[in-house]
Design a protein around this motif. Structure first.
Motif, PDB file in Angstrom:
ATOM      1  N   UNK A  28      -7.147  -4.961  -7.817  1.00 31.55           N
ATOM      2  CA  UNK A  28      -8.577  -5.159  -6.179  1.00 31.55           C
ATOM      3  C   UNK A  28      -7.849  -6.134  -6.125  1.00 31.55           C
ATOM      4  N   UNK A  29      -7.170  -6.933  -6.459  1.00 28.92           N
ATOM      5  CA  UNK A  29      -6.152  -8.386  -6.282  1.00 28.92           C
ATOM      6  C   UNK A  29      -5.483  -7.185  -4.906  1.00 28.92           C
ATOM      7  N   UNK A  30      -4.707  -6.929  -5.000  1.00 29.18           N
ATOM      8  CA  UNK A  30      -3.846  -6.624  -4.435  1.00 29.18           C
ATOM      9  C   UNK A  30      -4.927  -5.621  -2.969  1.00 29.18           C
ATOM     10  N   UNK A  31      -5.463  -4.899  -3.581  1.00 29.93           N
ATOM     11  CA  UNK A  31      -6.253  -4.777  -2.338  1.00 29.93           C
ATOM     12  C   UNK A  31      -6.476  -5.755  -1.061  1.00 29.93           C
ATOM     13  N   UNK A  32      -7.430  -6.428  -1.866  1.00 26.75           N
ATOM     14  CA  UNK A  32      -8.225  -7.762  -1.363  1.00 26.75           C
ATOM     15  C   UNK A  32      -6.913  -7.855  -0.067  1.00 26.75           C
ATOM     16  N   UNK A  33      -5.258  -8.962  -0.939  1.00 25.03           N
ATOM     17  CA  UNK A  33      -4.654  -9.160  -0.512  1.00 25.03           C
ATOM     18  C   UNK A  33      -4.067  -8.599   0.689  1.00 25.03           C
ATOM     19  N   UNK A  34      -4.086  -7.496   1.041  1.00 21.57           N
ATOM     20  CA  UNK A  34      -3.710  -6.416   1.519  1.00 21.57           C
ATOM     21  C   UNK A  34      -4.673  -5.880   3.354  1.00 21.57           C
ATOM     22  N   UNK A  35      -5.521  -6.228   2.859  1.00 23.23           N
ATOM     23  CA  UNK A  35      -7.025  -6.407   3.242  1.00 23.23           C
ATOM     24  C   UNK A  35      -6.781  -7.676   4.839  1.00 23.23           C
ATOM     25  N   UNK A  36      -6.256  -8.617   3.682  1.00 23.37           N
ATOM     26  CA  UNK A  36      -6.275  -9.860   4.501  1.00 23.37           C
ATOM     27  C   UNK A  36      -5.222 -10.249   5.222  1.00 23.37           C
ATOM     28  N   UNK A  37      -3.798  -9.871   4.927  1.00 22.08           N
ATOM     29  CA  UNK A  37      -2.501 -10.152   5.495  1.00 22.08           C
ATOM     30  C   UNK A  37      -2.718  -8.843   6.887  1.00 22.08           C
TER      31      UNK A  37
END
Length: 58
Positions: A28-37
């Motif tokens: 989920x950390x990578x998923x959220x980082x992707x959404x933010x980017x």
């Protein structure tokens, strides 16, 4: 084309890839980082479009 537009598109693509990898791996950390980017890329693209329009006198 303004540099922000191309950089923004690049960030959107990278963000989408991170988001998908995060979903597939359950990270989920990578998923959220992707959404933010991806969101940052959309904003950057909009800034670039505004700069282009300002240069064209719109």
């Amino acid at each position: 084309m303004d540099k922000n537009r191309s950089e923004g598109m690049k960030n959107q693509v990278k963000g989408t890839a991170k988001e998908v990898v995060g979903k597939v791996t359950g990270n989920t950390t990578k998923e959220v980082a992707g959404k933010a980017q991806k969101t940052a890329g959309k904003v950057q693209s909009a800034v670039g479009k505004a700069n282009d329009d300002a240069r064209k006198g719109r």
